[in-house]
Write a protein that holds these residues in place. Structure first.
Motif, mmCIF file in Angstrom:
data_model
loop_
_atom_site.group_PDB
_atom_site.id
_atom_site.type_symbol
_atom_site.label_atom_id
_atom_site.label_comp_id
_atom_site.label_asym_id
_atom_site.label_seq_id
_atom_site.Cartn_x
_atom_site.Cartn_y
_atom_site.Cartn_z
ATOM 1 N N PHE A 160 0.839 -1.201 0.000
ATOM 2 C CA PHE A 160 0.000 0.000 0.000
ATOM 3 C C PHE A 160 0.873 1.250 0.000
ATOM 4 O O PHE A 160 0.608 2.210 -0.720
ATOM 5 C CB PHE A 160 -0.929 0.019 1.208
ATOM 6 N N ALA A 161 1.923 1.251 0.828
ATOM 7 C CA ALA A 161 2.809 2.420 0.906
ATOM 8 C C ALA A 161 3.514 2.670 -0.425
ATOM 9 O O ALA A 161 3.761 3.820 -0.790
ATOM 10 C CB ALA A 161 3.831 2.244 2.022
ATOM 11 N N LEU A 162 3.812 1.598 -1.146
ATOM 12 C CA LEU A 162 4.491 1.742 -2.433
ATOM 13 C C LEU A 162 3.547 2.210 -3.531
ATOM 14 O O LEU A 162 3.915 3.040 -4.363
ATOM 15 C CB LEU A 162 5.134 0.413 -2.844
ATOM 16 N N GLU A 163 2.352 1.659 -3.577
ATOM 17 C CA GLU A 163 1.439 1.914 -4.691
ATOM 18 C C GLU A 163 0.348 2.941 -4.400
ATOM 19 O O GLU A 163 -0.142 3.586 -5.310
ATOM 20 C CB GLU A 163 0.806 0.601 -5.159
ATOM 21 N N LEU A 164 -0.065 3.063 -3.164
ATOM 22 C CA LEU A 164 -1.138 3.995 -2.799
ATOM 23 C C LEU A 164 -0.730 4.781 -1.545
ATOM 24 O O LEU A 164 -1.385 4.701 -0.505
ATOM 25 C CB LEU A 164 -2.440 3.225 -2.556
ATOM 26 N N PRO A 165 0.355 5.525 -1.639
ATOM 27 C CA PRO A 165 0.896 6.173 -0.435
ATOM 28 C C PRO A 165 -0.047 7.194 0.208
ATOM 29 O O PRO A 165 -0.029 7.357 1.425
ATOM 30 C CB PRO A 165 2.180 6.838 -0.927
ATOM 31 N N ARG A 166 -0.869 7.851 -0.578
ATOM 32 C CA ARG A 166 -1.778 8.849 0.008
ATOM 33 C C ARG A 166 -2.887 8.201 0.820
ATOM 34 O O ARG A 166 -3.400 8.806 1.765
ATOM 35 C CB ARG A 166 -2.368 9.723 -1.092
ATOM 36 N N GLU A 167 -3.278 6.986 0.452
ATOM 37 C CA GLU A 167 -4.357 6.292 1.144
ATOM 38 C C GLU A 167 -3.862 5.451 2.314
ATOM 39 O O GLU A 167 -4.644 5.031 3.163
ATOM 40 C CB GLU A 167 -5.124 5.401 0.173
ATOM 41 N N THR A 168 -2.571 5.165 2.362
ATOM 42 C CA THR A 168 -2.025 4.256 3.365
ATOM 43 C C THR A 168 -2.212 4.727 4.807
ATOM 44 O O THR A 168 -2.612 3.922 5.647
ATOM 45 C CB THR A 168 -0.541 3.958 3.056
ATOM 46 N N PRO A 169 -1.952 5.988 5.149
ATOM 47 C CA PRO A 169 -2.183 6.384 6.549
ATOM 48 C C PRO A 169 -3.631 6.155 6.996
ATOM 49 O O PRO A 169 -3.869 5.708 8.122
ATOM 50 C CB PRO A 169 -1.818 7.874 6.566
#
Length: 177
Positions: A51-60
């Motif tokens: 998730f952090a690699l591909e969707l970093p804005r949504e990860t938090p």
């Protein structure tokens, strides 16, 4: 008159990101529950990294949903305070290492993270209890940390490439960057 917003993104994209974060967080919980019969073997590390690699804005947001749901499921005890930093730290480290695109490299990283997980969690006991308690708590769980590290390594080695490709494909279809 519309309410002022800071984001230049259209509302539907912001809503999509919010919903995606919630679904990602739910996937973290469900995947952990599905493997809860195995001691310290979980796909959460793999998924948080991807998730952090591909969707970093949504990860938090996804990590927040995961942590809150873990508290609801298991109670908001001292163990829960550990989750308030270990999963965000993992996401941050993955994001910092985002240029690496090597399954073996990520397997080693996630294995080391799993091995260090108990030590990271013991930090809560440095504050809540005593250094001696924190050390004894960490040492008593080293066998579980070893299983965690091996599990993380194997899961990442086997699933990193196909799941990363799947996330990249889904991201293109959703047009979320």
């Amino acid at each position: 008159m519309p309410l002022p917003t800071r984001s230049k993104e259209p509302v539907h994209i912001r809503v999509l990101r919010l919903v995606l974060s919630g679904l990602m967080g739910a996937l973290l919980v469900v995947s952990k529950q599905a493997m809860s019969g195995l001691p310290n073997i979980e796909p959460v590390t793999l998924l948080v990294i991807l998730f952090a690699l591909e969707l970093p804005r949504e990860t938090p947001g996804a990590v927040t949903v995961f942590i809150l749901l873990q508290g609801v499921l298991y109670g908001f005890g001292l163990w829960w305070a550990m989750y308030l930093y270990v999963w965000y730290l993992l996401a941050l480290l993955a994001w910092l290492l985002r240029r690496m695109d090597n399954a073996l490299g990520w397997a080693v990283f996630s294995g080391i993270y799993g091995l260090c997980f108990g030590g990271l969690c013991a930090a809560v006991y440095l504050v809540a209890k005593t250094p001696a308690f924190a050390l004894s708590w960490w040492l008593s769980g080293l066998s579980y940390d070893a299983m965690h590290g091996v599990g993380n390594f194997v899961i990442m080695l086997l699933l990193y490439r196909p799941l990363r490709r799947a996330l990249q494909t889904a991201k293109r279809q959703l047009r979320v960057n």
